[in-house]
Design a protein around this motif. Structure first.
Motif, mmCIF file in Angstrom:
data_model
loop_
_atom_site.group_PDB
_atom_site.id
_atom_site.type_symbol
_atom_site.label_atom_id
_atom_site.label_comp_id
_atom_site.label_asym_id
_atom_site.label_seq_id
_atom_site.Cartn_x
_atom_site.Cartn_y
_atom_site.Cartn_z
ATOM 1 N N CYS A 42 0.831 -1.203 0.000
ATOM 2 C CA CYS A 42 0.000 0.000 0.000
ATOM 3 C C CYS A 42 0.871 1.260 0.000
ATOM 4 O O CYS A 42 0.463 2.293 -0.529
ATOM 5 N N LEU A 43 2.070 1.180 0.564
ATOM 6 C CA LEU A 43 2.967 2.329 0.560
ATOM 7 C C LEU A 43 3.255 2.774 -0.871
ATOM 8 O O LEU A 43 3.204 3.958 -1.199
ATOM 9 N N LEU A 44 3.501 1.815 -1.740
ATOM 10 C CA LEU A 44 3.780 2.106 -3.145
ATOM 11 C C LEU A 44 2.512 2.502 -3.903
ATOM 12 O O LEU A 44 2.507 3.486 -4.640
ATOM 13 N N SER A 45 1.430 1.763 -3.708
ATOM 14 C CA SER A 45 0.206 2.087 -4.442
ATOM 15 C C SER A 45 -0.354 3.441 -4.003
ATOM 16 O O SER A 45 -0.837 4.210 -4.842
ATOM 17 N N ASN A 46 -0.268 3.761 -2.715
ATOM 18 C CA ASN A 46 -0.721 5.080 -2.246
ATOM 19 C C ASN A 46 0.147 6.195 -2.809
ATOM 20 O O ASN A 46 -0.352 7.263 -3.165
ATOM 21 N N GLY A 47 1.452 5.951 -2.892
ATOM 22 C CA GLY A 47 2.348 6.947 -3.471
ATOM 23 C C GLY A 47 2.057 7.190 -4.942
ATOM 24 O O GLY A 47 2.018 8.336 -5.404
ATOM 25 N N LEU A 48 1.823 6.116 -5.682
ATOM 26 C CA LEU A 48 1.476 6.270 -7.104
ATOM 27 C C LEU A 48 0.149 7.010 -7.267
ATOM 28 O O LEU A 48 -0.002 7.850 -8.157
ATOM 29 N N PHE A 49 -0.813 6.710 -6.404
ATOM 30 C CA PHE A 49 -2.093 7.405 -6.450
ATOM 31 C C PHE A 49 -1.898 8.896 -6.201
ATOM 32 O O PHE A 49 -2.429 9.740 -6.932
ATOM 33 N N ALA A 50 -1.115 9.241 -5.186
ATOM 34 C CA ALA A 50 -0.880 10.648 -4.859
ATOM 35 C C ALA A 50 -0.210 11.383 -6.016
ATOM 36 O O ALA A 50 -0.579 12.510 -6.354
ATOM 37 N N VAL A 51 0.767 10.736 -6.643
ATOM 38 C CA VAL A 51 1.468 11.347 -7.770
ATOM 39 C C VAL A 51 0.532 11.501 -8.974
ATOM 40 O O VAL A 51 0.512 12.539 -9.634
ATOM 41 N N ALA A 52 -0.246 10.466 -9.266
ATOM 42 C CA ALA A 52 -1.182 10.537 -10.391
ATOM 43 C C ALA A 52 -2.205 11.644 -10.175
ATOM 44 O O ALA A 52 -2.525 12.402 -11.095
ATOM 45 N N GLN A 53 -2.687 11.756 -8.953
ATOM 46 C CA GLN A 53 -3.667 12.797 -8.636
ATOM 47 C C GLN A 53 -3.033 14.186 -8.774
ATOM 48 O O GLN A 53 -3.626 15.083 -9.377
ATOM 49 N N ALA A 54 -1.824 14.357 -8.244
ATOM 50 C CA ALA A 54 -1.137 15.644 -8.327
ATOM 51 C C ALA A 54 -0.804 16.015 -9.765
ATOM 52 O O ALA A 54 -0.784 17.196 -10.121
ATOM 53 N N ALA A 55 -0.552 15.020 -10.608
ATOM 54 C CA ALA A 55 -0.212 15.272 -12.011
ATOM 55 C C ALA A 55 -1.456 15.500 -12.870
ATOM 56 O O ALA A 55 -1.345 15.766 -14.059
ATOM 57 N N GLY A 56 -2.642 15.353 -12.257
ATOM 58 C CA GLY A 56 -3.874 15.610 -12.996
ATOM 59 C C GLY A 56 -4.396 14.421 -13.773
ATOM 60 O O GLY A 56 -5.239 14.580 -14.659
ATOM 61 N N PHE A 57 -3.924 13.221 -13.472
ATOM 62 C CA PHE A 57 -4.432 12.033 -14.160
ATOM 63 C C PHE A 57 -5.869 11.752 -13.725
ATOM 64 O O PHE A 57 -6.261 12.054 -12.596
ATOM 65 N N GLU A 58 -6.622 11.153 -14.616
ATOM 66 C CA GLU A 58 -7.974 10.735 -14.265
ATOM 67 C C GLU A 58 -7.876 9.419 -13.494
ATOM 68 O O GLU A 58 -7.285 8.462 -13.963
ATOM 69 N N ILE A 59 -8.446 9.400 -12.300
ATOM 70 C CA ILE A 59 -8.463 8.192 -11.486
ATOM 71 C C ILE A 59 -9.790 7.493 -11.768
ATOM 72 O O ILE A 59 -10.853 8.020 -11.450
ATOM 73 N N VAL A 60 -9.710 6.310 -12.365
ATOM 74 C CA VAL A 60 -10.915 5.579 -12.757
ATOM 75 C C VAL A 60 -11.431 4.724 -11.605
ATOM 76 O O VAL A 60 -12.631 4.616 -11.384
ATOM 77 N N GLU A 61 -10.509 4.125 -10.855
ATOM 78 C CA GLU A 61 -10.912 3.232 -9.772
ATOM 79 C C GLU A 61 -9.804 3.213 -8.727
ATOM 80 O O GLU A 61 -8.627 3.200 -9.064
ATOM 81 N N ARG A 62 -10.205 3.204 -7.462
ATOM 82 C CA ARG A 62 -9.227 3.105 -6.384
ATOM 83 C C ARG A 62 -9.898 2.449 -5.189
ATOM 84 O O ARG A 62 -11.052 2.720 -4.896
ATOM 85 N N HIS A 63 -9.152 1.599 -4.523
ATOM 86 C CA HIS A 63 -9.650 0.944 -3.314
ATOM 87 C C HIS A 63 -8.721 1.304 -2.168
ATOM 88 O O HIS A 63 -7.620 0.781 -2.075
ATOM 89 N N ALA A 64 -9.174 2.202 -1.324
ATOM 90 C CA ALA A 64 -8.367 2.639 -0.185
ATOM 91 C C ALA A 64 -8.566 1.663 0.975
ATOM 92 O O ALA A 64 -9.443 0.804 0.934
ATOM 93 N N HIS A 65 -7.744 1.823 1.996
ATOM 94 C CA HIS A 65 -7.916 1.018 3.212
ATOM 95 C C HIS A 65 -9.295 1.280 3.807
ATOM 96 O O HIS A 65 -9.849 2.366 3.660
ATOM 97 N N SER A 66 -9.812 0.282 4.495
ATOM 98 C CA SER A 66 -11.122 0.433 5.131
ATOM 99 C C SER A 66 -11.063 1.439 6.285
ATOM 100 O O SER A 66 -12.029 2.115 6.566
#
Length: 158
Positions: A127-151
């Motif tokens: 999750c450390l890596l997937s959360n980091g990639l999510f944060a970078v994608a979001q900051a770069a303006g990528f469209e996030i189609v699907e994400r499953h965060a921790h409960s």
């Protein structure tokens, strides 16, 4: 509400297995291959960055093996992502690219967050890596189609 029977549980597990198999097949279609003739990405401007500490130095000594396992799992996953390039509009799936975290592929027990508790789990720490990639994608303006965060989010995490 009545307690589920063993048959009910077996039916539920069978349905879940079918859904997992369908998702696995879908994920296989999305795997990207590392670029053979890659541009030198170091010469391109950085559009987003994320930093997280790799080691938790405040961890209880009894949890140290899980901390080491987390780092090993991150090494394996990072190798699966190294050198990837994809075109605008192309979909990226973390789990399709990294694949299932199983012992056979070298993943080891690491710190996993499950239902708000830190427990040992094969592939724990990814999750450390997937959360980091999510944060970078979001900051770069990528469209996030699907994400499953921790409960649940433990104190001090994102």
């Amino acid at each position: 509400m009545a307690q589920p029977t063993r048959i009910d549980m077996a039916i539920h597990r069978a349905k879940a297995s079918v859904h997992q198999a369908v998702r696995w097949v879908d994920d296989r279609r999305e795997v990207l291959t590392p670029a053979r003739h890659s541009r030198l990405l170091v010469d391109l401007p950085c559009v987003a960055e994320d930093r997280s500490p790799l080691w938790n130095h405040d961890v209880d000594e009894r949890e140290r093996p899980l901390e080491l396992g987390k780092v090993e799992n991150l090494r394996i996953a990072a190798r699966a992502l190294d050198g990837l390039e994809f075109e605008a509009g192309q979909r990226f799936s973390f789990w399709a690219q990294v694949g299932p975290p199983v012992r056979l592929r070298g993943f080891v027990p690491g710190r996993e967050l499950r239902e708000g508790c830190v427990v040992p789990g094969i592939g724990g720490g990814l999750c450390l890596l997937s959360n980091g990639l999510f944060a970078v994608a979001q900051a770069a303006g990528f469209e996030i189609v699907e994400r499953h965060a921790h409960s649940r989010r433990p104190p001090g995490s994102r």
